[in-house]
Design a protein around this motif. Structure first.
Motif, PDB file in Angstrom:
ATOM      1  N   ARG A  30      38.917  47.355  34.759  1.00 20.91           N
ATOM      2  CA  ARG A  30      38.608  48.544  35.567  1.00 20.91           C
ATOM      3  C   ARG A  30      37.934  49.605  34.711  1.00 20.91           C
ATOM      4  NH1 ARG A  30      44.345  49.376  38.480  1.00 20.91           N
ATOM      5  NH2 ARG A  30      44.515  47.219  39.163  1.00 20.91           N
ATOM      6  N   ASN A  86      32.885  31.042  33.061  1.00 20.54           N
ATOM      7  CA  ASN A  86      34.339  31.256  33.042  1.00 20.54           C
ATOM      8  C   ASN A  86      34.761  32.709  32.881  1.00 20.54           C
ATOM      9  OD1 ASN A  86      34.901  28.679  33.539  1.00 20.54           O
ATOM     10  ND2 ASN A  86      36.169  28.323  31.744  1.00 20.54           N
ATOM     11  N   GLU A  87      33.814  33.652  32.857  1.00 21.49           N
ATOM     12  CA  GLU A  87      34.205  35.058  32.847  1.00 21.49           C
ATOM     13  C   GLU A  87      33.456  35.766  33.965  1.00 21.49           C
ATOM     14  OE1 GLU A  87      34.091  36.992  29.051  1.00 21.49           O
ATOM     15  OE2 GLU A  87      34.662  35.137  28.055  1.00 21.49           O
ATOM     16  N   THR A  88      33.997  35.572  35.153  1.00 19.98           N
ATOM     17  CA  THR A  88      33.234  36.005  36.330  1.00 19.98           C
ATOM     18  C   THR A  88      33.718  37.327  36.898  1.00 19.98           C
ATOM     19  OG1 THR A  88      34.720  34.620  37.605  1.00 19.98           O
ATOM     20  CG2 THR A  88      32.620  33.667  37.029  1.00 19.98           C
ATOM     21  N   GLU A  89      34.504  38.056  36.093  1.00 20.03           N
ATOM     22  CA  GLU A  89      35.095  39.282  36.632  1.00 20.03           C
ATOM     23  C   GLU A  89      34.061  40.361  36.950  1.00 20.03           C
ATOM     24  OE1 GLU A  89      38.028  39.897  33.686  1.00 20.03           O
ATOM     25  OE2 GLU A  89      39.642  39.461  35.083  1.00 20.03           O
ATOM     26  N   ASN A 148      38.768  43.274  44.573  1.00 18.35           N
ATOM     27  CA  ASN A 148      40.033  43.637  43.957  1.00 18.35           C
ATOM     28  C   ASN A 148      39.956  43.311  42.472  1.00 18.35           C
ATOM     29  OD1 ASN A 148      42.725  42.999  42.876  1.00 18.35           O
ATOM     30  ND2 ASN A 148      43.432  43.494  44.924  1.00 18.35           N
ATOM     31  N   VAL A 149      40.181  44.314  41.635  1.00 15.31           N
ATOM     32  CA  VAL A 149      40.138  44.082  40.194  1.00 15.31           C
ATOM     33  C   VAL A 149      41.533  44.310  39.634  1.00 15.31           C
ATOM     34  CG1 VAL A 149      39.108  44.790  38.017  1.00 15.31           C
ATOM     35  CG2 VAL A 149      37.765  44.887  40.101  1.00 15.31           C
ATOM     36  N   GLY A 150      42.099  43.273  38.994  1.00 19.42           N
ATOM     37  CA  GLY A 150      43.482  43.332  38.561  1.00 19.42           C
ATOM     38  C   GLY A 150      43.701  44.066  37.254  1.00 19.42           C
ATOM     39  N   LEU A 151      42.936  43.728  36.236  1.00 21.25           N
ATOM     40  CA  LEU A 151      43.263  44.206  34.899  1.00 21.25           C
ATOM     41  C   LEU A 151      42.748  45.627  34.633  1.00 21.25           C
ATOM     42  CD1 LEU A 151      42.474  40.996  32.863  1.00 21.25           C
ATOM     43  CD2 LEU A 151      44.706  41.948  33.381  1.00 21.25           C
ATOM     44  N   PRO A 152      43.620  46.478  34.065  1.00 19.36           N
ATOM     45  CA  PRO A 152      43.197  47.847  33.751  1.00 19.36           C
ATOM     46  C   PRO A 152      42.003  47.898  32.781  1.00 19.36           C
ATOM     47  CG  PRO A 152      45.563  47.639  33.603  1.00 19.36           C
ATOM     48  CD  PRO A 152      45.036  46.273  33.820  1.00 19.36           C
ATOM     49  N   GLN A 153      41.948  46.962  31.821  1.00 20.96           N
ATOM     50  CA  GLN A 153      40.810  46.969  30.887  1.00 20.96           C
ATOM     51  C   GLN A 153      39.499  46.742  31.623  1.00 20.96           C
ATOM     52  OE1 GLN A 153      43.693  45.008  30.615  1.00 20.96           O
ATOM     53  NE2 GLN A 153      43.410  43.788  28.752  1.00 20.96           N
ATOM     54  N   LYS A 188      40.078  52.647  44.290  1.00 19.31           N
ATOM     55  CA  LYS A 188      41.158  53.078  45.165  1.00 19.31           C
ATOM     56  C   LYS A 188      42.282  52.082  44.926  1.00 19.31           C
ATOM     57  CE  LYS A 188      40.322  54.624  49.613  1.00 19.31           C
ATOM     58  NZ  LYS A 188      39.906  54.239  50.987  1.00 19.31           N
ATOM     59  N   GLY A 189      43.230  52.454  44.077  1.00 22.39           N
ATOM     60  CA  GLY A 189      44.233  51.486  43.647  1.00 22.39           C
ATOM     61  C   GLY A 189      43.553  50.406  42.819  1.00 22.39           C
ATOM     62  N   SER A 190      43.634  49.178  43.290  1.00 22.11           N
ATOM     63  CA  SER A 190      42.984  48.099  42.545  1.00 22.11           C
ATOM     64  C   SER A 190      41.654  47.713  43.187  1.00 22.11           C
ATOM     65  CB  SER A 190      43.899  46.883  42.500  1.00 22.11           C
ATOM     66  OG  SER A 190      44.141  46.455  43.820  1.00 22.11           O
ATOM     67  N   LEU A 191      41.256  48.442  44.234  1.00 24.98           N
ATOM     68  CA  LEU A 191      40.021  48.078  44.939  1.00 24.98           C
ATOM     69  C   LEU A 191      38.831  48.831  44.375  1.00 24.98           C
ATOM     70  CD1 LEU A 191      41.258  47.990  48.634  1.00 24.98           C
ATOM     71  CD2 LEU A 191      40.844  46.064  47.118  1.00 24.98           C
TER      72      LEU A 191
END
Lengths: 291, 64
Positions: free
Chosen positions: A185, A232-235, A178-183, A165-168
């Motif tokens: 997502r 360091n890559e905790t996304e 909240n996920v920022g980057l389109p890649q 839902k948007g960036s959520l």
């Protein structure tokens, strides 16, 4: 002969209680050796008790009680080891889980003492053939006692739909992060898996509420299915968040093995931690509030 | 021992500098969406953080 019977029964019991399974503990060969050796000591303690009383040698019995105190140290030992290992893990077990494991290890030794005690008592009082009956029974009883309950017993585990839902990031109607980057997502949409954990009653709801229990779920899933988190890559960190109004839990993971069926099975098999167990339904007001 | 700054905005990346008032962390200006994504990705990797989107053309990096 009597003592030997007790020791053998206790040792077999300890061996059966050793689990080298998905929880990654104690999978290390040295860990197993340590526990078998301690199991042997526990079994000898239990086995000697009855002949000592029968003799009668009360001083020996007093010493046995003193020796039993040593098994308290087992809990500390396990706790320390696991806490040290925690620092070198990307996804940690959590202190509640560690405490649970440590307590179980202590309890197992007491069960071994009990098995050895009852088998040697049977051998002392009735002869060897009674020991052959009593030993398997007490081993089965202690395996039962160590069983514990699982998430599958207290909650329903279902597949959850992942959406943005948007960036959520959402799993069904629960906001995860909240996920920022389109890649990122896109990657989550392609490979992410979501699960909804619905508690069966109020006790279960309180249990799933506990961050320690949630960490245990995350740890068990990651230790079987793997995760795509790196230092360091905790996304793509796996998360468990609750639906605040309904009280159910949403779980999200990007695993190395994207198998939703197995994910559900793994979540069902996560042990319910003793220290986080909800008990509201055991209290009068809790029961009143629930209806 | 971990002495990093957690739950704190480590860097802001944006194309629209008017949207940010001085806030005590570095602000990186980018030319267009693509560069914004690229810069924030690099920053996140180096800082060990995660990129978040404020949905108004502002990205920021935060460590959790």
């Amino acid at each position: 002969m009597v003592i030997a019977t007790g020791i053998v029964a206790g040792l077999i019991n300890r061996w059966l209680l050793l689990r080298s399974d998905y929880r990654h503990y104690p999978t290390y060969p040295h860990g197993q050796l340590i526990h078998l050796a301690l199991g042997f000591i526990a079994a000898s303690l239990g086995a000697v008790a009855v002949p000592a009383i029968a003799k009668p040698d009360y001083v020996a019995v007093t010493f046995l009680v003193l020796a039993a105190q040593q098994f308290r140290e087992v809990r500390n030992m396990e706790r320390e080891t696991l806490m040290k290992l925690e620092e070198s893990k990307i996804i940690s077990r959590g202190t509640a889980y560690i405490e649970g494991i440590a307590r179980v290890f202590e309890a197992r030794n007491y069960l071994v003492i009990m098995t050895a005690l009852s088998s040697s008592a049977a051998a002392q009082l009735g002869g060897l053939k009674y020991a052959f009956i009593v030993a398997p029974i007490s081993i089965i009883v202690s395996l039962r006692l160590m069983g514990g309950s699982f998430i599958g017993d207290i909650a329903q585990v279902e597949k959850g739909r992942i959406d943005f839902k948007g960036s959520l990031l959402m799993v069904e109607d629960v906001v995860m992060m909240n996920v920022g980057l389109p890649q990122t997502r896109q990657k989550i949409m392609d490979e992410g898996m979501g699960v909804i954990i619905k508690p069966r009653d109020d006790n279960a709801r309180l249990n799933l509420d506990n961050p320690g229990q949630r960490k245990a779920i995350i740890h068990d899933v990651v230790s079987i299915l793997g995760s795509k988190v790196d230092i360091n890559e905790t996304e793509l960190m796996p998360l468990a968040r609750k639906q605040v109004d309904q009280g159910y839990l949403a779980f999200f993971v990007v695993a190395n093995e994207p198998d939703i069926e197995m994910l559900i099975e793994v979540v069902k098999k996560v042990p319910v931690l003793e220290s986080t167990r909800g008990t509201t339904l055991f209290s009068y007001y809790g029961r009143k509030a629930a209806d | 021992m971990n002495t990093g700054l957690n739950e704190y905005i480590l860097a802001i990346v944006t194309c629209e500098k008017d949207k940010i008032k001085n806030g005590g962390c570095p602000v990186f200006l980018a030319q267009g969406q693509e560069e914004m994504e690229h810069i924030s990705l690099l920053l996140a990797r180096v800082l060990g953080g995660v990129v978040h989107d404020l949905e108004n053309g502002v990205y920021f990096v935060c460590k959790h």
